[in-house]
Design a protein around this motif. Structure first.
Motif, PDB file in Angstrom:
ATOM      1  N   ASP A   1       0.842  -1.191   0.000  1.00 40.43           N
ATOM      2  CA  ASP A   1       0.000   0.000   0.000  1.00 40.43           C
ATOM      3  C   ASP A   1       0.877   1.241   0.000  1.00 40.43           C
ATOM      4  OD1 ASP A   1      -2.318   1.484   0.055  1.00 40.43           O
ATOM      5  OD2 ASP A   1      -2.452   1.483   2.234  1.00 40.43           O
ATOM      6  N   GLU A   2       0.436   2.273  -0.692  1.00 39.30           N
ATOM      7  CA  GLU A   2       1.156   3.539  -0.737  1.00 39.30           C
ATOM      8  C   GLU A   2       2.618   3.289  -1.051  1.00 39.30           C
ATOM      9  OE1 GLU A   2      -0.525   6.142  -0.698  1.00 39.30           O
ATOM     10  OE2 GLU A   2      -2.386   5.599   0.308  1.00 39.30           O
TER      11      GLU A   2
ATOM     12  N   GLY B   1      -2.393   7.633   4.268  1.00 37.33           N
ATOM     13  CA  GLY B   1      -3.408   6.591   4.349  1.00 37.33           C
ATOM     14  C   GLY B   1      -4.397   6.535   5.495  1.00 37.33           C
TER      15      GLY B   1
HETATM   16 MG    MG Z   1      -5.137   4.011   1.280  1.00 36.67          MG
END
Ligand code: MG
Ligand code: ADP
Length: 686
Positions: free
Chosen positions: A388-389, A543
């Protein structure tokens, strides 16, 4: 002499120098031709002594006036003389070179090149280079002298000598660019270009030579990535994941419907994972576009098929949030599998437990930070890796995690809106999906840019929002590049804000110096609305998802990059309530105004990134610079964007024409690509 011969076969290079060259990555004669200078010294005409300027590096020519003196003590001897021409005299000093008194005392014209500084008794030249007799300088006038990257023991002169010899073997036969490309783009002929990369006739010749090698470097790079991707794509899918009825059930039960864009991307992912070849896909989507649920679907599919999936996040806070979110969904929607958290700050006993559940296969979805890639984590059957990210992750980490399974599927989630040309370079080895639509229930964030005089009003506004049950972020002013100062600042700020808000509102704070458990506790409390205002450094940037938060106030907004401000703003506007972003800035400069204005009028990450690029030019946008993969020898992805575009188009054409690069005219190119791939692979293993 041939390009493949060892560097040691050049004259004057013994074993010692050969080892030094090896240290800087030069093994062969061909390597040194591609060992480009990091800059050039330009030897100008000497300036009249009467008109030298303070602070500049200049050359003066004249004769010694009076005696050459050596003073100082044994440890630091200072040699001083006066140099005179028709326009004046200047004092010159050298340190630790007493022998100069003899060598320079013989009369005649002397050329000195060095920096002019101001001391209490006037201008003087400090520690200049000496050109004596004068012809030594005259032969260099108007030439550009290369300055090479060096290592201790290796001198610039040694490199120059080696390059001069090696130049003799640079001829058309060793050119790797196919001839028709050289012709099409009117590149300088290979031999001449190599010479001008090292010893250019002038700036124009250098620029022309450089263009050729920039193109070559991009072409080789893109072709290498493409071939790696092909090889990976050709890799068989060992985890063919069958459709699962439970997933449809889950989608029906969700309180919202996926957007068309989410459905399209989910379809692409599913098709990959059910296809013949293993998946490597990047999902790009602006902040708040709903990437997490798409990642979850993929993890679910792996789990329901009896395999494991891992989700790697860049911070512990985010990893924990994902974990809680995902285990919550597994429970709420009655999905028959377990999630497991694994982060660096867990106790040894907790980790041991986690390793066990991972190895036994009891845990199907494993969520964590880079601890996921530590050696001790042994997976039972890892079929999918989601990061993620990912712009916060190194390529190496991604590859290392991929290495935990037998070629698992790879899914990379990123909110970084990267212009197409850059995506080719950064993610040339991935297929790309874009979530280009926001969930429908969203109201666009209302923005305002205000000066510090508005602060009281902003606080009042936050009070009102809190009275309606909402929550707020305050991103604290940055003090310096020091984490402890920032931490102190955050604590002071939140104390002041707490006093301001009164007892009914709880203010919490979050900064990089806190222990992980403290951070988690604060995030948890904020998630449960036990804290209404979170004062934070940029820790929250990546996030974090608390849909009930509707206000973010960013102090010192002028100090952040546009892309980062956009990420920060993305912390609100994630739910059904109207959200607000307050950019607070004390700066009155036009440039700041223009930058903040862009954010004020747009919530579109791709647009903002493009504007950032336009305003800041080739800065280190999104930290991409540090990712290592952009370390080209001559090329610069920002400055040379146009050449990059040409090179990637040519790469397409070449591969279409001859996917295996089997034709004779691609022979040298192909060999080069082979070694480039090896280098990329080496760089991307831990
Ligand atoms: Mg996210
Ligand atoms: P990001 O793409 O920035 O990672 P998230 O995945 O965290 O965004 O999603 C942001 C919020 O939007 C979450 O609270 C999530 O539950 C919600 N969300 C995701 N998809 C939809 C949708 N299709 N409709 C409504 N809300 C959604």
């Amino acid at each position: 002499m041939r390009e493949t011969e060892r560097i040691g076969s050049l004259k004057g290079i013994g074993e010692k120098t050969e080892n030094l060259f090896r240290k800087v990555g030069v093994d062969t004669v061909g390597d040194i031709l591609r060992y480009y200078p990091r800059g050039f010294e330009i030897f100008e005409d000497p300036v009249p002594i009467g008109s030298v300027e303070e602070g500049k590096i200049s050359t003066v020519a004249g004769s010694v006036f009076g005696r050459i003196q050596v003073s100082g003590n044994q440890r630091m001897q200072v040699t001083t003389l006066c140099l005179k021409d028709l326009t004046g005299t200047i004092k010159v000093i050298w340190f630790r070179m007493p022998f100069l008194r003899n060598t320079l005392g013989k009369g005649g014209v002397l050329f000195l090149r060095g920096r002019v500084v101001r001391k209490k008794d006037g201008l003087m030249m400090e520690h200049p280079e000496i050109y004596y007799p004068a012809a030594k300088y005259e032969e260099k006038i108007h030439t550009m002298q290369p300055v090479y990257p060096l290592t201790a023991g290796l001198t610039n002169n040694a490199v120059i000598k080696a390059v001069r010899q090696a130049l003799s073997c640079a001829n058309a036969k060793t050119d790797i660019l196919p001839e028709e490309l050289s012709e099409k783009y009117h590149f300088m002929a290979y031999e001449e270009a190599v010479r001008n990369m090292h010893f250019p006739k002038d700036k124009e010749h250098f620029a022309a030579a450089r263009e050729r090698f920039v193109f070559e470097e991009f072409l080789v790079f893109i072709l290498s990535l493409r071939q790696m991707k092909e090889a990976e794509n050709r890799a068989k899918n060992r985890f063919v994941l069958a459709d699962q009825e439970k997933i449809n059930g889950f989608l029906e039960a969700l309180p919202y419907r996926l957007t068309d864009a989410q459905l399209k991307v989910w379809g692409e992912i599913k098709e990959d994972m059910q296809g013949e070849h293993v998946m490597s896909r990047l999902v790009q989507g602006d902040v708040g576009s709903g990437k997490t649920v798409v990642a979850f679907l993929a993890l679910l599919l792996a789990g329901l098929n009896g395999y494991q999936g891992a989700l790697m996040a860049p911070t512990e806070v985010l990893a924990r949030q994902h974990y809680e979110n995902i285990s919550g969904m597994l429970k709420d929607y009655d999905l028959p599998m377990e999630a497991q958290l694994l982060t660096g700050s867990m106790t040894a006993a907790q980790k041991r437990g986690a390793y066990e559940r991972i190895q036994s296969g009891e845990a199907s979805i494993i969520i964590g930070t880079h601890a996921l890639i530590q050696e001790k984590a042994v997976y039972q059957e890892l079929a999918l890796v989601v990061t993620d990210e990912q712009h916060r992750f190194g390529v190496r980490q991604r590859e290392a995690l991929a290495g935990k399974g037998a070629m698992p599927h790879i899914l990379v989630m990123s909110a970084t809106p990267i212009p197409r040309t850059l995506a080719i370079i950064l993610y040339g080895d991935l297929d790309i999906s874009v979530i280009d639509e926001m969930p429908k229930n969203r109201l666009p964030i209302k923005n305002c840019v205000v000066d510090t005089g508005y602060r009281e009003k902003a606080y009042d506004f936050m009070k009102k929002q809190i009275a309606q049950g909402r929550q707020c972020y305050v991103i604290c002013p940055m003090v310096e590049e020091s984490e402890s100062l920032d931490a102190e600042n955050v604590m002071d700020y939140s104390q002041t804000l707490q006093d301001e808000m009164g007892g009914a509102v709880r203010v919490g704070c979050l900064h990089g110096k806190m222990k992980q458990q403290e951070k988690d506790a604060v995030m948890d409390a904020f998630g449960r609305n036990e804290i209404q205002i979170l004062v934070s450094t940029t820790v929250v940037e990546v996030g974090i998802d608390v849909p009930n938060a509707t206000v973010i106030m960013i102090e010192n907004a002028e100090r952040f990059g546009l892309a980062q401000l956009h990420q920060l703003r993305g912390r609100v506007g994630r739910g059904k309530h109207q959200s607000y972003c307050i950019f607070m800035s004390a700066s009155k400069s036009d440039e700041t105004k223009e930058r903040l204005d862009i954010l004020n009028h747009s919530n579109d990450g791709f647009f903002i990134a493009g504007e950032d690029l336009r305003l800041r030019g080739p800065g280190d946008l999104f930290g991409i610079r540090q990712s290592g993969i952009l370390d080209f020898k001559v090329a610069d992805v920002f400055q040379d964007a146009k050449i990059l575009k040409n090179a990637s188009e040519e790469a397409e054409l070449i591969l279409k024409d001859d996917p295996e690069l089997g034709q004779p005219r691609y022979m040298r190119l192909k060999k080069h690509i082979g070694s480039k791939i090896q280098k990329i692979m080496l760089e991307t293993t831990l």
